[in-house]
Every structure is written in C-alpha cells, then in structure tokens.
Design a protein around this motif. Sequence first.
Motif, short mmCIF file in Angstrom:
data_model
loop_
_atom_site.label_atom_id
_atom_site.label_comp_id
_atom_site.label_asym_id
_atom_site.label_seq_id
_atom_site.Cartn_x
_atom_site.Cartn_y
_atom_site.Cartn_z
N LEU A 7 55.71 31.54 41.14
CA LEU A 7 55.76 32.97 41.47
C LEU A 7 55.74 33.83 40.21
O LEU A 7 55.08 34.88 40.18
N SER A 8 56.45 33.40 39.18
CA SER A 8 56.48 34.15 37.93
C SER A 8 55.09 34.19 37.28
O SER A 8 54.65 35.23 36.77
N LEU A 9 54.40 33.05 37.30
CA LEU A 9 53.06 33.00 36.72
C LEU A 9 52.10 33.91 37.49
O LEU A 9 51.27 34.60 36.89
N LEU A 10 52.22 33.93 38.81
CA LEU A 10 51.37 34.81 39.61
C LEU A 10 51.70 36.28 39.34
O LEU A 10 50.80 37.13 39.26
N GLU A 11 52.98 36.59 39.18
CA GLU A 11 53.38 37.95 38.86
C GLU A 11 52.84 38.40 37.51
O GLU A 11 52.52 39.57 37.30
N GLU A 12 52.71 37.45 36.60
CA GLU A 12 52.20 37.75 35.26
C GLU A 12 50.69 37.90 35.23
O GLU A 12 50.11 38.24 34.19
N GLY A 13 50.03 37.63 36.35
CA GLY A 13 48.60 37.84 36.42
C GLY A 13 47.76 36.59 36.56
O GLY A 13 46.53 36.68 36.65
N ALA A 14 48.39 35.42 36.55
CA ALA A 14 47.62 34.18 36.72
C ALA A 14 47.08 34.11 38.14
O ALA A 14 47.69 34.62 39.08
N THR A 15 45.93 33.49 38.29
CA THR A 15 45.38 33.25 39.63
C THR A 15 45.70 31.82 40.05
O THR A 15 46.01 30.96 39.22
N ILE A 16 45.61 31.58 41.35
CA ILE A 16 45.85 30.24 41.84
C ILE A 16 44.88 29.25 41.19
O ILE A 16 45.26 28.14 40.82
N ALA A 17 43.63 29.66 41.04
CA ALA A 17 42.62 28.79 40.45
C ALA A 17 42.97 28.42 39.01
O ALA A 17 42.64 27.33 38.53
N GLU A 18 43.62 29.33 38.30
CA GLU A 18 43.95 29.09 36.89
C GLU A 18 45.16 28.19 36.70
O GLU A 18 45.34 27.62 35.63
N LEU A 19 45.99 28.08 37.72
CA LEU A 19 47.21 27.30 37.58
C LEU A 19 46.91 25.80 37.63
O LEU A 19 46.13 25.34 38.45
N SER A 20 47.54 25.07 36.76
CA SER A 20 47.47 23.61 36.78
C SER A 20 48.88 23.08 36.94
O SER A 20 49.86 23.77 36.67
N ASN A 44 49.12 39.52 46.78
CA ASN A 44 48.33 38.75 45.83
C ASN A 44 48.23 37.28 46.26
O ASN A 44 47.15 36.68 46.23
N VAL A 45 49.35 36.71 46.66
CA VAL A 45 49.36 35.30 47.05
C VAL A 45 48.47 35.09 48.27
O VAL A 45 47.65 34.16 48.32
N ILE A 46 48.62 35.94 49.29
CA ILE A 46 47.83 35.80 50.51
C ILE A 46 46.34 36.00 50.22
O ILE A 46 45.49 35.23 50.69
N ALA A 47 46.02 37.02 49.42
CA ALA A 47 44.61 37.30 49.11
C ALA A 47 43.97 36.14 48.35
O ALA A 47 42.83 35.74 48.63
N GLN A 48 44.69 35.59 47.38
CA GLN A 48 44.13 34.49 46.61
C GLN A 48 43.98 33.23 47.45
O GLN A 48 43.01 32.48 47.29
N ALA A 49 44.93 33.00 48.34
CA ALA A 49 44.86 31.80 49.18
C ALA A 49 43.62 31.83 50.07
O ALA A 49 43.04 30.78 50.37
N GLN A 50 43.21 33.01 50.48
CA GLN A 50 42.04 33.13 51.34
C GLN A 50 40.76 32.73 50.59
O GLN A 50 39.74 32.43 51.21
#
Length: 214
Positions: free
Chosen positions: A41-54, A125-131
């Motif tokens: 959640l912190s990484l997403l708040e900082e601007g990371a996208t789901i695709a960018e997370l490893s 942000n989370v819902i939009a990226q998940a779609q």
Amino acid sequence: MTDTRAETEPCDGTPPGPSPRVARGRPRSAAADTAIIEAVLSLLEEGATIAELSMERIARAAGVGKATVYRRWAGKNALMLDVMKSVDEQTPRLAGRSVRDDLVTCVEFIRRRALVKRSSALLRNVIAQAQNEPELWAAYHDTVIAARRAQVGEVLRRGVRSGELRADIDPELLGDLFLGPMLSRSMLRPDAALPEGLSELIVDAVLQGVRAGN
C-alpha cells in the motif's frame, strides 16, 4: 529382531497411544502478513504501479526476506488480491427478516463503498490498476464480486419463495434491476450525488414493478 514396541509402550502397561505429530515449520506471523500488505500500500501511495512491483521490491519495503513473502503468497497476483481485500469492505451481514430491508442493505453497501472510493485516492488507484491486470481482476471478481452477487441472488430467491417477488423474471435480470441504478450512478456519473436515503428510494421504486401480483 529387536522389539521396537518397547520404545513406545508406556511402562505402566496401558496400550500405546498414537505417536504425537510434530509440527513442521514456524507458525505464520500475522505481523509479517500486515507488514507486507502495508508495504504494498505504501509503494502504491508513493506512485508505483502494480505492474512495476516485484516480490523482491515488496520484500525490501516490508523489511523481510523474499522467501517470507513467497511462503505466504504463491505470486504477486495472489498477494495483490489480499491487498485489494484489505482496502475493501466486507460483504454486509443481512438480518434475513425482510427481503426489502436486505435489498436496501445490499444497495446501501454499494453507495457507501462508492463514497469511500471517491474520497480515497488509494482505493481508486488500486481498483483502477487491477482492471488493467486481467488475471488479477478475474480473481477479484471470482472471490469478491461474485460473493456479493450471490448474496443478492439468495435474497431475491427468498423473495420469490415467499411470494413477495415475481417468479417470471430472470434472477440475473432481477438482481440488475435492484443494483444497476446505484452502480450506474456511482460509477458512470462520478459527480452525481449519493445522498442518504437513496438506497431505500431505489429499492422501493423497483419493488413497485417486481412485486408478486403485478
């Protein structure tokens, strides 16, 4: 041949019981689970996208080893599904006494969740990226959205069995008639008001057309 029973039989002559099971591995730490989800959640708040997370990046942010993450989740989608659940609301409990009141509870859940989404940049942000992640969105749909639709379906079937609702309307369509107006207003009209009492207004308006005897 050595009699191995002597090693397990108690000396007082009572029959031997089953061998105790030895627990393997360490118990799962709830604190580690929370730390990992909060790190995402912190990484997403900082601007990371789901695709960018490893998984490696998530482990570093959580202060745990990568193996710790993989012991809990088989892959990133499984982890992200739990992250999405953590920022979502649980399906509401229904009183089960009145079909009308239970339908209001289900529609009101959508209204309140829409208000949270409008005020929470993180949830949006989370819902939009998940779609944009088909497999993840499908898993979310199958485990979260489908459970909510099933709950509404059971209320409607109860209404048909009790004679309160018409039995000649397809159950899927019947569910859409009750849920559709709030979903449309909350998702397709982001600036539309979602006032208190709207759920009751929608349910009562639809009930006028789908009550048994109409």
